[in-house]
Design a protein around this motif. Structure first.
Motif, PDB file in Angstrom:
ATOM      1  N   ILE A   1       0.871  -1.181   0.000  1.00  0.00           N
ATOM      2  CA  ILE A   1       0.000   0.000   0.000  1.00  0.00           C
ATOM      3  C   ILE A   1       0.902   1.224   0.000  1.00  0.00           C
ATOM      4  N   ILE A   2       0.630   2.174  -0.869  1.00  0.00           N
ATOM      5  CA  ILE A   2       1.345   3.446  -0.838  1.00  0.00           C
ATOM      6  C   ILE A   2       0.417   4.480  -0.213  1.00  0.00           C
ATOM      7  N   GLY A   3       0.898   5.106   0.874  1.00  0.00           N
ATOM      8  CA  GLY A   3       0.083   6.055   1.628  1.00  0.00           C
ATOM      9  C   GLY A   3      -0.116   5.552   3.043  1.00  0.00           C
ATOM     10  N   ALA A   4      -0.224   6.469   3.982  1.00  0.00           N
ATOM     11  CA  ALA A   4      -0.414   6.085   5.388  1.00  0.00           C
ATOM     12  C   ALA A   4      -1.429   7.012   6.044  1.00  0.00           C
ATOM     13  N   GLY A   5      -2.352   7.531   5.248  1.00  0.00           N
ATOM     14  CA  GLY A   5      -3.411   8.389   5.776  1.00  0.00           C
ATOM     15  C   GLY A   5      -4.629   7.563   6.140  1.00  0.00           C
ATOM     16  N   GLY A   6      -5.767   8.222   6.238  1.00  0.00           N
ATOM     17  CA  GLY A   6      -6.997   7.566   6.677  1.00  0.00           C
ATOM     18  C   GLY A   6      -7.415   6.417   5.778  1.00  0.00           C
TER      19      GLY A   6
ATOM     20  N   ALA B   1       4.262   1.737   2.244  1.00  0.00           N
ATOM     21  CA  ALA B   1       5.216   2.754   1.797  1.00  0.00           C
ATOM     22  C   ALA B   1       4.577   4.126   1.922  1.00  0.00           C
ATOM     23  N   ASN B   2       5.350   5.090   2.358  1.00  0.00           N
ATOM     24  CA  ASN B   2       4.808   6.447   2.464  1.00  0.00           C
ATOM     25  C   ASN B   2       5.907   7.470   2.258  1.00  0.00           C
ATOM     26  N   ARG B   3       5.509   8.661   1.738  1.00  0.00           N
ATOM     27  CA  ARG B   3       6.455   9.771   1.607  1.00  0.00           C
ATOM     28  C   ARG B   3       7.121  10.040   2.962  1.00  0.00           C
ATOM     29  N   THR B   4       6.304  10.153   4.002  1.00  0.00           N
ATOM     30  CA  THR B   4       6.821  10.337   5.357  1.00  0.00           C
ATOM     31  C   THR B   4       6.856   8.960   6.034  1.00  0.00           C
ATOM     32  N   VAL B   5       8.048   8.331   6.063  1.00  0.00           N
ATOM     33  CA  VAL B   5       8.145   6.944   6.542  1.00  0.00           C
ATOM     34  C   VAL B   5       7.711   6.831   8.003  1.00  0.00           C
ATOM     35  N   SER B   6       8.043   7.847   8.803  1.00  0.00           N
ATOM     36  CA  SER B   6       7.721   7.775  10.238  1.00  0.00           C
ATOM     37  C   SER B   6       6.215   7.611  10.449  1.00  0.00           C
TER      38      SER B   6
ATOM     39  N   PHE C   1       5.241  -7.293  -6.427  1.00  0.00           N
ATOM     40  CA  PHE C   1       4.110  -7.562  -5.529  1.00  0.00           C
ATOM     41  C   PHE C   1       2.951  -8.111  -6.338  1.00  0.00           C
ATOM     42  N   ASP C   2       2.150  -8.953  -5.692  1.00  0.00           N
ATOM     43  CA  ASP C   2       0.941  -9.411  -6.375  1.00  0.00           C
ATOM     44  C   ASP C   2      -0.010  -8.234  -6.585  1.00  0.00           C
ATOM     45  N   ILE C   3      -0.111  -7.385  -5.564  1.00  0.00           N
ATOM     46  CA  ILE C   3      -1.035  -6.240  -5.640  1.00  0.00           C
ATOM     47  C   ILE C   3      -0.370  -4.996  -5.051  1.00  0.00           C
ATOM     48  N   ILE C   4      -0.465  -3.873  -5.776  1.00  0.00           N
ATOM     49  CA  ILE C   4      -0.022  -2.583  -5.235  1.00  0.00           C
ATOM     50  C   ILE C   4      -1.220  -1.626  -5.242  1.00  0.00           C
ATOM     51  N   ILE C   5      -1.442  -0.969  -4.109  1.00  0.00           N
ATOM     52  CA  ILE C   5      -2.590  -0.077  -3.953  1.00  0.00           C
ATOM     53  C   ILE C   5      -2.105   1.355  -3.748  1.00  0.00           C
TER      54      ILE C   5
ATOM     55  N   TYR D   1      -4.124  -1.113  -8.025  1.00  0.00           N
ATOM     56  CA  TYR D   1      -5.425  -0.527  -7.681  1.00  0.00           C
ATOM     57  C   TYR D   1      -5.199   0.913  -7.233  1.00  0.00           C
ATOM     58  N   ASP D   2      -5.930   1.848  -7.822  1.00  0.00           N
ATOM     59  CA  ASP D   2      -5.863   3.247  -7.400  1.00  0.00           C
ATOM     60  C   ASP D   2      -7.192   3.610  -6.754  1.00  0.00           C
ATOM     61  N   MET D   3      -7.154   4.122  -5.535  1.00  0.00           N
ATOM     62  CA  MET D   3      -8.409   4.460  -4.849  1.00  0.00           C
ATOM     63  C   MET D   3      -9.130   5.648  -5.484  1.00  0.00           C
ATOM     64  N   MET D   4      -8.402   6.393  -6.324  1.00  0.00           N
ATOM     65  CA  MET D   4      -9.021   7.533  -7.004  1.00  0.00           C
ATOM     66  C   MET D   4      -9.839   7.044  -8.197  1.00  0.00           C
ATOM     67  N   TYR D   5     -10.722   7.915  -8.688  1.00  0.00           N
ATOM     68  CA  TYR D   5     -11.524   7.572  -9.864  1.00  0.00           C
ATOM     69  C   TYR D   5     -11.977   8.861 -10.525  1.00  0.00           C
TER      70      TYR D   5
END
Ligand code: NDP
Length: 275
Positions: free
Chosen positions: A130-135, A155-160, A193-197, A221-225
């Protein structure tokens, strides 16, 4: 009058697709409903007043969207009850009343999982990034792990932020603690990876994610549309199957509708009717 009343609370709210989606569901289920967009000023006190007025007035269910999902969670934590998914997500997108008390659920993550499975994507024993660590990322982690994935890389821009999130979820849920989870910076995400979101909000800005050339996947998979999605084009170019997040939107709505009405919605049929 048997009409059941629903709202979606957000700010801004004018462009929400939820009313048309839920009206399509109601038609399919043969139920008389009214589902309205509800604007709310951006503060917790106003949000609580809107929710109280709605349920005191006989409302059956409310969806909650940006920027109120955490505020709704706090309200249910203090004065109501929460589903496991809402508790682990730290966010509520669906409100109902149970035994005269407010009940908060979160159907976003399960909506995503259901959409992938409807498309024939297998999650069991698969490697997922998963890329992103928000809600949105947070709400997806427990449903993915419950679907039986083998491992997760966050994975996230801000790793912490990714590290803090993984630690918090591991402490909150034994199910999450049992899945191997790695964290890294977005541009350091490499391998297959089998799946990247994509669970970042980057698409809103028109920027592109800094992806490694050594990153590949079978499914993206992109959560945007509803717009061009360079994230999907990038992986489609090397043969991956891709999906935007419209099915997730319909999927989370169908789960909310089921919670409120007990109706089991055929999402494929509803989607065909909507487009
Ligand atoms: P948040 O604001 O909580 O999180 C945003 C995430 O995006 C953070 O991880 C942030 O990284 C990252 N990000 C933002 N800008 C950039 C950038 N320029 N470069 C790299 N990373 C960036 O948003 P949400 O989690 O609530 O929502 C994320 C997306 O998911 C939204 O676009 C939303 O529309 C979509 N969504 C779709 C749903 C659906 O039904 N299809 C349901 C829910 C959400 P950092 O931590 O470093 O700031």
């Amino acid at each position: 009058d048997m009409t059941q009343h629903f709202i979606v609370i957000g700010n801004p709210i004018a462009h929400s697709k939820s009313p048309s989606i839920h009206h399509a569901f109601a038609q399919q289920a043969g139920l008389a409903i009214r589902y309205a967009r509800q604007y709310c000023p951006d503060d917790a006190e106003s949000f609580r007043a809107v929710v109280d007025a709605f349920f005191n007035g006989g409302g059956i269910g409310a969806n909650v969207t940006v920027p109120f999902k955490q505020i709704a969670y706090e309200y249910c934590l203090e004065d109501g009850a929460l589903s496991d998914h809402a508790r682990v997500a730290g966010a509520v997108n669906t409100l109902a009343q149970r035994d005269g008390k407010l009940y908060g659920d979160n159907t976003d993550g399960q909506g995503l999982v259901n959409d992938m499975q409807h498309q024939g994507w297998i999650l069991k024993d698969k490697t997922v990034a998963i890329i992103g660590a928000g809600g949105a990322a947070r709400g997806t982690i427990l449903p993915l792990i419950q679907a039986g994935i083998k491992s997760l890389t966050l994975a996230n821009r801000t790793v912490s932020k990714a590290e803090t999130l993984v630690k918090a979820l591991g402490e909150q849920s034994a199910t999450v603690a049992h899945c191997p989870i790695d964290t890294c910076a977005t541009d350091a995400l490499t391998g297959h990876f089998d799946i990247i979101i994509n669970a970042t909000s980057i698409g809103l800005s028109g920027e592109r994610l800094p992806l490694s050339e050594h990153l590949t996947c079978a499914h993206a998979y992109d959560m945007m549309y509803g717009r061009e999605l360079p994230f999907l084009t990038h992986f489609a170019d090397s043969g991956a199957k891709t999906s935007d997040g419209y099915g997730m939107l319909i999927g989370q709505a169908a789960l909310s509708f089921a919670l409120w009405t007990g109706a089991d919605i055929d999402v494929t049929a509803a989607r065909a009717q909507l487009t």
